[in-house]
Write an enzyme that holds these catalytic residues in place. Structure first.
Site, PDB file in Angstrom:
ATOM      1  CG  ASP A  30       3.522  11.010   4.309  1.00 54.76           C
ATOM      2  OD1 ASP A  30       2.404  11.253   3.836  1.00 54.76           O
ATOM      3  OD2 ASP A  30       4.595  11.358   3.742  1.00 54.76           O
ATOM      4  CB  VAL A  95      -0.652   9.320  -3.738  1.00 55.06           C
ATOM      5  CG1 VAL A  95      -0.809   7.821  -3.977  1.00 55.06           C
ATOM      6  CG2 VAL A  95       0.822   9.694  -3.595  1.00 55.06           C
ATOM      7  CG  HIS A  99      -3.842   9.201   0.848  1.00 50.74           C
ATOM      8  ND1 HIS A  99      -3.948   9.232  -0.533  1.00 50.74           N
ATOM      9  CD2 HIS A  99      -3.294  10.381   1.206  1.00 50.74           C
ATOM     10  CE1 HIS A  99      -3.467  10.379  -0.986  1.00 50.74           C
ATOM     11  NE2 HIS A  99      -3.070  11.105   0.052  1.00 50.74           N
TER      12      HIS A  99
HETATM   13  P1  AMP Z   1      -1.619  13.674  -0.923  1.00 53.32           P
HETATM   14  O1  AMP Z   1      -1.040  15.015  -1.266  1.00 53.32           O
HETATM   15  O2  AMP Z   1      -2.760  13.782   0.039  1.00 53.32           O
HETATM   16  O3  AMP Z   1      -1.930  12.832  -2.136  1.00 53.32           O
HETATM   17  O4  AMP Z   1      -0.481  12.954  -0.086  1.00 53.32           O
HETATM   18  C1  AMP Z   1       0.284  11.901  -0.559  1.00 53.32           C
HETATM   19  C2  AMP Z   1       1.236  11.547   0.544  1.00 53.32           C
HETATM   20  O5  AMP Z   1       1.831  10.311   0.229  1.00 53.32           O
HETATM   21  C3  AMP Z   1       2.363  12.562   0.755  1.00 53.32           C
HETATM   22  O6  AMP Z   1       2.321  13.052   2.087  1.00 53.32           O
HETATM   23  C4  AMP Z   1       3.626  11.745   0.483  1.00 53.32           C
HETATM   24  O7  AMP Z   1       4.689  12.103   1.335  1.00 53.32           O
HETATM   25  C5  AMP Z   1       3.138  10.331   0.729  1.00 53.32           C
HETATM   26  N1  AMP Z   1       3.859   9.280   0.012  1.00 53.32           N
HETATM   27  C6  AMP Z   1       4.140   9.232  -1.314  1.00 53.32           C
HETATM   28  N2  AMP Z   1       4.790   8.092  -1.614  1.00 53.32           N
HETATM   29  C7  AMP Z   1       4.911   7.399  -0.456  1.00 53.32           C
HETATM   30  C8  AMP Z   1       5.488   6.141  -0.109  1.00 53.32           C
HETATM   31  N3  AMP Z   1       6.073   5.345  -1.024  1.00 53.32           N
HETATM   32  N4  AMP Z   1       5.444   5.735   1.182  1.00 53.32           N
HETATM   33  C9  AMP Z   1       4.857   6.518   2.108  1.00 53.32           C
HETATM   34  N5  AMP Z   1       4.279   7.710   1.853  1.00 53.32           N
HETATM   35  C10 AMP Z   1       4.316   8.146   0.579  1.00 53.32           C
END
Ligand code: AMP
Length: 112
Positions: A30, A95, A99
């Site tokens: 992350d 996102v 995940h």
């Molecule tokens: P969620 O709130 O469950 O949708 O978490 C999305 C996660 O994706 C967050 O913890 C972000 O820090 C992570 N994230 C967003 N963009 C990226 C990226 N390009 N590479 C790695 N992690 C990411």
């Protein structure tokens, strides 16, 4: 999905710190870690969230969950770990590509 950031990681269009990969699944760090170890496990196919799953995803989801113990061990998380799946805006999902967060190492805040 052309505008999905995780699909772009799968396609190699944007960089990620990849920890594990097979034909169906990708695991990467992350970018904004909330624990000493904070990984994201995603299916390579675009699935919006847990809310979109049906029986056709059973094998894929089973594979993802059964990969967790080996993945956690590989990260030195023998003492235990936390998995989180945020689903939809109401579940805190930011996102919209399914995940599983894998968190561990050091003290995790109490949950619930
Ligand atoms: P969620 O709130 O469950 O949708 O978490 C999305 C996660 O994706 C967050 O913890 C972000 O820090 C992570 N994230 C967003 N963009 C990226 C990226 N390009 N590479 C790695 N992690 C990411």
């Amino acid at each position: 999905m052309s505008d999905c950031i995780f699909c772009k990681i799968v396609a190699g269009e944007i960089p990620a710190d990849i920890v594990y990969e097979n034909e169906q699944v990708l695991v990467f760090k992350d970018v904004n870690p909330r624990a000493k170890i904070h990984l994201l496990m995603i299916p390579k196919q675009h699935i919006v969230s847990l809310a979109e799953l049906d029986e056709s995803h059973a094998a894929l989801m089973g594979q993802m969950m059964t990969l967790m113990p080996t993945l956690a061990q590989g990260q030195g998380l023998e003492a235990g770990f936390r998995t989180i799946v945020n689903t939809g805006k109401g579940g805190g999902q930011e996102v919209f590509h399914l995940h599983i967060h894998l968190l561990g190492g050091g003290e995790l805040p109490a949950f619930g």
